[in-house]
Design a protein around this motif. Structure first.
Motif, mmCIF file in Angstrom:
data_model
loop_
_atom_site.group_PDB
_atom_site.id
_atom_site.type_symbol
_atom_site.label_atom_id
_atom_site.label_comp_id
_atom_site.label_asym_id
_atom_site.label_seq_id
_atom_site.Cartn_x
_atom_site.Cartn_y
_atom_site.Cartn_z
ATOM 1 N N GLY A 65 0.817 -1.213 0.000
ATOM 2 C CA GLY A 65 0.000 0.000 0.000
ATOM 3 C C GLY A 65 0.844 1.254 0.000
ATOM 4 N N ARG A 66 2.004 1.174 -0.679
ATOM 5 C CA ARG A 66 2.948 2.297 -0.777
ATOM 6 C C ARG A 66 3.464 2.731 0.590
ATOM 7 N N THR A 67 3.796 1.771 1.412
ATOM 8 C CA THR A 67 4.423 2.020 2.707
ATOM 9 C C THR A 67 5.724 1.225 2.780
ATOM 10 N N GLY A 68 6.490 1.473 3.837
ATOM 11 C CA GLY A 68 7.683 0.680 4.098
ATOM 12 C C GLY A 68 8.957 1.166 3.441
ATOM 13 N N TYR A 69 8.863 2.104 2.491
ATOM 14 C CA TYR A 69 10.052 2.580 1.785
ATOM 15 C C TYR A 69 10.922 3.390 2.738
ATOM 16 N N LEU A 70 12.220 3.101 2.763
ATOM 17 C CA LEU A 70 13.134 3.736 3.715
ATOM 18 C C LEU A 70 13.738 5.037 3.200
ATOM 19 N N GLY A 71 13.253 5.521 2.059
ATOM 20 C CA GLY A 71 13.615 6.862 1.619
ATOM 21 C C GLY A 71 14.656 6.903 0.520
ATOM 22 N N PRO A 72 14.654 7.983 -0.275
ATOM 23 C CA PRO A 72 15.565 8.107 -1.412
ATOM 24 C C PRO A 72 17.004 8.407 -1.032
ATOM 25 N N ASP A 73 17.260 8.720 0.226
ATOM 26 C CA ASP A 73 18.635 9.030 0.633
ATOM 27 C C ASP A 73 19.513 7.783 0.716
ATOM 28 N N LEU A 74 18.914 6.610 0.835
ATOM 29 C CA LEU A 74 19.693 5.378 0.955
ATOM 30 C C LEU A 74 20.009 4.856 -0.439
ATOM 31 N N ARG A 75 21.254 5.037 -0.863
ATOM 32 C CA ARG A 75 21.653 4.733 -2.236
ATOM 33 C C ARG A 75 22.501 3.461 -2.287
ATOM 34 N N ALA A 76 22.234 2.650 -3.306
ATOM 35 C CA ALA A 76 23.051 1.465 -3.536
ATOM 36 C C ALA A 76 24.468 1.878 -3.910
ATOM 37 N N ARG A 77 25.447 1.230 -3.327
ATOM 38 C CA ARG A 77 26.853 1.529 -3.638
ATOM 39 C C ARG A 77 27.426 0.515 -4.618
ATOM 40 N N GLN A 78 26.530 -0.200 -5.313
ATOM 41 C CA GLN A 78 26.877 -1.134 -6.356
ATOM 42 C C GLN A 78 25.680 -1.195 -7.299
ATOM 43 N N ASP A 79 25.872 -1.700 -8.494
ATOM 44 C CA ASP A 79 24.784 -1.756 -9.469
ATOM 45 C C ASP A 79 24.292 -3.188 -9.637
ATOM 46 N N GLY A 80 22.983 -3.327 -9.831
ATOM 47 C CA GLY A 80 22.419 -4.606 -10.212
ATOM 48 C C GLY A 80 22.364 -5.650 -9.130
ATOM 49 N N VAL A 81 22.420 -5.233 -7.875
ATOM 50 C CA VAL A 81 22.381 -6.181 -6.761
ATOM 51 C C VAL A 81 21.019 -6.106 -6.084
ATOM 52 N N ARG A 82 20.463 -7.256 -5.786
ATOM 53 C CA ARG A 82 19.187 -7.349 -5.077
ATOM 54 C C ARG A 82 19.375 -8.291 -3.904
ATOM 55 N N THR A 83 18.963 -7.860 -2.707
ATOM 56 C CA THR A 83 19.136 -8.708 -1.545
ATOM 57 C C THR A 83 17.961 -8.532 -0.591
ATOM 58 N N GLY A 84 17.900 -9.377 0.398
ATOM 59 C CA GLY A 84 16.878 -9.278 1.431
ATOM 60 C C GLY A 84 17.239 -10.193 2.587
ATOM 61 N N GLY A 85 16.828 -9.800 3.768
ATOM 62 C CA GLY A 85 17.107 -10.611 4.946
ATOM 63 C C GLY A 85 16.355 -10.078 6.136
ATOM 64 N N THR A 86 16.633 -10.664 7.282
ATOM 65 C CA THR A 86 16.000 -10.252 8.530
ATOM 66 C C THR A 86 16.890 -9.257 9.253
ATOM 67 N N ALA A 87 16.280 -8.219 9.789
ATOM 68 C CA ALA A 87 17.036 -7.084 10.319
ATOM 69 C C ALA A 87 17.686 -7.387 11.654
ATOM 70 N N VAL A 88 18.967 -7.081 11.735
ATOM 71 C CA VAL A 88 19.645 -6.855 13.017
ATOM 72 C C VAL A 88 19.864 -5.356 13.076
ATOM 73 N N THR A 89 19.235 -4.695 14.026
ATOM 74 C CA THR A 89 19.243 -3.236 14.066
ATOM 75 C C THR A 89 20.313 -2.715 15.018
ATOM 76 N N VAL A 90 20.872 -1.561 14.647
ATOM 77 C CA VAL A 90 21.923 -0.934 15.451
ATOM 78 C C VAL A 90 21.634 0.549 15.581
#
Length: 238
Positions: free
Chosen positions: A38-63
């Protein structure tokens, strides 16, 4: 209401989203999952990939770190396990290079799938060469100290979205998105439906159908008072 303190704590063994379902979501991609939520959950445009063409996902360990201080990232490494994504932010804005190649080496050994951080990172060439994916707000050679308490595995906020330990965090060239661990199964279903809908539209557009007609947008244009004017007729407004 949780009584876990915001700083000065390392929470061990938080519940995690189902790893197989998180892997499915990672395959869908950030934009699809964001729309499925529903167009939620996006962490914002400031977080930029530092590599191209990579897709990942996992469970969060928060700091949660203090600005200019990466002590709690050192503490977090021990809490990481295969299939996790490290999520780092600070108690106030900071784009110093709190993370680099040595952290990535330790995390890769533990099966961590990447880093998402509102801070800066450094050793970017080395991170790319070793294939450790990173999404950050900045690249900075600025070093850090190890002197202030923060927290590991407490809820943190990135881009206005709450990320809790064990939530699904997905990242690709479009940025990063969080899915609450309780919603992962439902989001798998919603994301699949959205991909099927997009594939049907892709086939239609490849065959020449207009999005105006497929999505019923001609009626919306008329409702908004948009007029079609023949530009070849002298005296008509452009």
């Amino acid at each position: 209401m949780s009584t876990t303190p915001r700083t000065g704590v390392v929470v061990t063994g938080p519940p995690r989203a189902d790893a197989a379902e998180v892997a499915v979501l990672a395959g869908y991609g950030v934009a699809t999952v964001h729309e499925a939520l529903g167009r939620t959950g996006y962490l914002g445009p400031d977080l930029r990939a530092r590599q191209d063409g990579v897709r990942t996902g996992g469970t969060a360990v928060t700091v949660l770190c203090r600005p200019g201080d990466n002590l709690m990232i050192h503490a977090a490494v021990e809490q990481c396990r295969t299939g996790d994504v490290l999520v780092v932010t600070t108690t106030s804005p900071c784009v110093d290079g709190l993370f680099g190649e040595l952290f990535a080496t330790a995390l890769a050994h533990r099966g961590v799938r990447g880093l998402v951080t509102t801070t800066g990172v450094r050793d970017v060439a080395e991170l790319r060469a070793m294939g450790f994916p990173v999404w950050s707000a900045a690249v900075s050679a600025q070093g850090s100290v190890k002197a202030s308490p923060g927290a590991v595995n407490v809820p943190v906020v990135l881009g206005g979205e709450v990320v809790r330990p064990g939530d699904a965090v997905l990242a690709d060239d479009d940025g990063a998105v969080v899915v609450a661990r309780e919603w992962v199964g439902e989001t798998v279903t919603a994301g699949r439906a959205r991909l099927d809908k997009e594939e049907a539209a892709r086939r239609a557009f490849a065959g020449g159908e207009l999005s105006l007609d497929r999505y019923g947008l001609r009626d919306e244009l008329a409702r908004l008072g948009v007029r079609y004017v023949d530009g070849s007729t002298p005296g008509e407004p452009a």
